[in-house]
Design an enzyme around this catalytic site. Structure first.
Site, short mmCIF file in Angstrom:
data_model
loop_
_atom_site.label_atom_id
_atom_site.label_comp_id
_atom_site.label_asym_id
_atom_site.label_seq_id
_atom_site.Cartn_x
_atom_site.Cartn_y
_atom_site.Cartn_z
N GLU A 327 59.45 37.02 48.04
CA GLU A 327 59.58 37.57 47.75
C GLU A 327 60.92 36.72 46.88
O GLU A 327 61.72 36.58 47.28
CB GLU A 327 60.68 38.58 48.40
CG GLU A 327 59.27 39.37 49.60
CD GLU A 327 60.09 40.49 50.19
OE1 GLU A 327 59.98 41.68 50.75
OE2 GLU A 327 61.49 40.10 50.61
N CYS A 328 60.75 37.72 45.29
CA CYS A 328 62.42 36.89 44.95
C CYS A 328 62.11 35.49 44.56
O CYS A 328 61.16 34.80 44.04
CB CYS A 328 63.39 37.62 44.37
SG CYS A 328 64.75 37.67 43.37
N GLY A 329 63.44 35.36 46.04
CA GLY A 329 63.63 33.58 45.36
C GLY A 329 62.38 32.77 46.06
O GLY A 329 62.24 31.21 45.82
N THR A 427 56.09 38.55 44.93
CA THR A 427 56.77 39.33 44.09
C THR A 427 57.92 39.23 43.80
O THR A 427 59.15 39.08 44.72
CB THR A 427 56.63 41.52 44.64
OG1 THR A 427 57.73 41.28 45.95
CG2 THR A 427 55.68 41.31 45.71
#
Length: 436
Positions: A327-329, A427
Site C-alpha cells: 500500500e502506497c509506500g 495500490t
C-alpha cells in the site's frame, strides 16, 4: 449501559485538536483513569501518538468507509474503560460531498452515531467576544450534535481570557479550559503530518509535560463528568478477513501506515502477524501465507532500502510462490525504482514495473471506492473496497496489469488504481474496510 465518551473537535484544522487530545489523554491517565482513544477519519499518524499518551491502541472510526455495524462493533469491543475520547478531523462538520457507508466522514457523523458530546477547541488568536459567535454557531448548526463546552487555545493574556469568557457566558456556553500561548508544546511535522511517534525519543517526556499543562488549565473533572453517549455496549466486532493465517508484515520507520483496526481484526480472526524490518535488512517470514507492505516514508529511506540486499532478495523469493501486497509506500518499494526529492533514482524490489518520483511533488488525496480486477490477499476478484489515498509521489511509468477500477468520493473515476504482476499486487490507496 452506554459507552460514555467525548469528541474533541474544532471549527477548522490547525486549532490545536491533536495537542489538546494528547494532553487530555496524558492528564487523565496520570489521574488513574483508563481512557480509550479514537480518531475520526483516515489518519494513520495521530493514533500512534494517542497510543503512547493513553497506553491503549487507538482506532480509526470513519463514517464514509465503515458501516454502522462496523463502527458500533469497534466501539463496543473497547468498553473496559472509564471513558472514551475521539479526536475529530478538520472542522466538526467537514466531510466529503457525498455519503458513503454511514455518512460523509465528518466528525459530526460520529457525534450523531454515538451520542458523544463535542468539546470544541477554539484558536482565539486575534479575537475576543467574537469567539462566542463562532462557538454559538457550531452549537446551534445541527440539533443532533450536542456541544459540551469549549476549550480556548492560544489565549494571549488574562484580560484576553476574561473578554472571551464574558462573550461565552452571554451566549450560554461552558468554558472548560483556557490555554495560554506556548510555542514549546508544538510537535514536529513533515509533509504527511506529524513526525511519527516512534521517531521522537523525547515523546514520553513531552507528553508528560503536555499533560501537566492541560491539568493546570483545563477542568478535568468537568471533562469526565460531561462524557455521555447513546451507543450500547452490546455491539460485536464485524469480522475482517485476514490476508492469511500467518502474515509477514513490514514494520519500521519506512513502513508503519496501517490502520490499527485491521491488525486487531486480523488477530481476532485467528491470524498470526510476523513483523520484519526492511530497514534492518530483514526478510519476510518464509512460513507466512502472505506478505503485506504498509505505507510509510520509503522516500526518506530509499538509499537504505536499495542497499538492503538481504531484504530485497528475500522479498523476491517470497513473491515467487506467495502473494505480496503493498500500500502506497509499500507499493513504491515493490516497484522497479524510486526517485527521491533530490532526483536520485534508487533500485527497489522489482516485483512490479512501477517507477515513482518525488522530484516534482504533487498531492494525491481523497477517499477511494475500488473494485478489484484481480485478487489481493484476503479479498477476491470483484470485491468492493473502501480506502483513502494521501501521498506526493508521481508515477513515471506503470507497465503492469491494472489491479482495480476506482472512483473518488464523488464518483469520479480515478486513473491510478494499482497494478499487478504474478502474485505481486499494490495500490496507492490504504484499505480501510470492505464495502457493504
Amino acid at each position: 449501559m452506554t459507552c460514555r465518551g467525548l469528541i474533541i473537535s474544532a471549527p477548522a484544522s490547525g486549532a490545536g485538536k491533536t495537542t489538546i487530545m494528547l494532553g487530555l489523554l496524558s492528564a487523565l491517565r496520570a489521574r488513574g483513569l483508563t481512557v480509550q482513544p479514537f480518531k475520526n477519519g483516515p489518519d494513520y499518524i495521530d493514533p500512534a501518538f494517542h497510543a503512547v499518551a493513553s497506553g491503549r491502541s487507538s482506532l480509526n472510526l470513519d463514517s464514509w468507509a465503515m458501516s454502522r455495524e462496523q463502527l458500533a462493533g469497534l466501539i463496543g469491543s473497547h468498553t473496559d474503560v472509564d471513558l472514551m475520547i475521539a479526536e475529530g478531523s478538520m472542522g466538526l462538520f467537514d466531510g466529503v460531498a457525498s455519503k458513503g457507508e454511514t455518512g460523509n466522514g465528518a466528525s459530526a457523523d460520529l457525534a450523531v452515531l454515538t451520542g458523544w458530546p463535542v468539546v470544541l477547541v477554539l484558536d482565539v488568536s486575534g479575537q475576543a467576544q467574537s469567539a462566542a459567535a463562532i462557538a454559538h454557531g457550531f452549537a446551534t448548526f445541527s440539533p443532533k450534535v450536542r456541544l459540551a463546552g469549549v476549550i480556548l487555545n492560544r489565549v494571549a493574556s488574562p484580560r484576553h481570557e476574561a473578554l472571551i469568557r464574558k462573550g461565552m457566558a452571554e451566549a450560554g456556553l461552558r468554558v472548560l479550559g483556557a490555554l495560554p500561548r506556548r510555542q514549546s508544546m508544538a510537535l514536529p511535522e513533515r509533509h504527511l503530518g506529524l513526525v511519527q511517534a516512534e521517531e521522537q525519543p523525547q515523546l514520553v517526556a513531552l507528553l508528560g509535560e503536555l499533560g501537566e499543562f492541560i491539568s493546570t488549565h483545563v477542568d478535568l473533572e468537568q471533562i469526565h463528568t460531561l462524557a455521555s453517549g447513546t451507543l450500547g455496549h452490546d455491539a460485536s466486532p464485524v469480522a475482517i478477513a485476514p490476508p492469511g493465517q500467518r502474515i509477514a508484515l513490514a514494520r519500521d520507520a519506512a513502513f508503519s501506515f496501517i490502520y490499527p483496526h485491521l491488525l486487531e481484526g486480523w488477530r481476532r480472526a485467528g491470524a498470526e502477524i510476523s513483523l520484519f524490518s526492511p530497514l534492518a535488512d530483514e526478510t519476510p517470514d518464509p512460513d507466512a501465507d502472505a506478505c503485506w507492505l504498509p505505507g510509510g516514508y520509503p522516500e526518506l529511506h530509499a538509499g537504505r532500502l536499495a542497499a538492503a540486499a538481504h531484504f530485497l532478495e528475500g522479498l523476491r523469493r517470497f513473491a515467487a510462490n506467495k502473494p505480496v501486497h503493498g500500500e502506497c509506500g509499500g507499493y513504491m518499494a515493490m516497484g522497479a525504482g524510486l526517485i527521491d526529492a533530490q532526483g536520485t533514482r534508487h533500485e527497489m524490489a522489482g516485483l512490479l514495473g512501477l517507477e515513482t518520483s518525488f522530484g516534482t511533488r504533487r498531492m494525491h488525496l481523497g477517499y477511494r471506492l475500488a473494485t478489484l480486477l484481480a485478487p489481493i490477499p484476503g479479498y477476491e476478484t470483484g470485491q468492493h473496497l473502501r480506502g483513502h489515498e494521501f501521498h506526493y509521489a508521481t508515477i513515471v511509468q506503470q507497465p503492469d496489469d491494472k489491479l482495480a477500477c476506482a472512483v473518488d468520493a464523488n464518483g469520479a473515476s480515478v486513473t491510478e488504481a494499482g497494478s499487478r504482476r504474478g502474485l505481486a499486487t499494490g495500490t496507492f490507496f490504504h484499505l480501510i474496510a470492505p464495502a457493504t
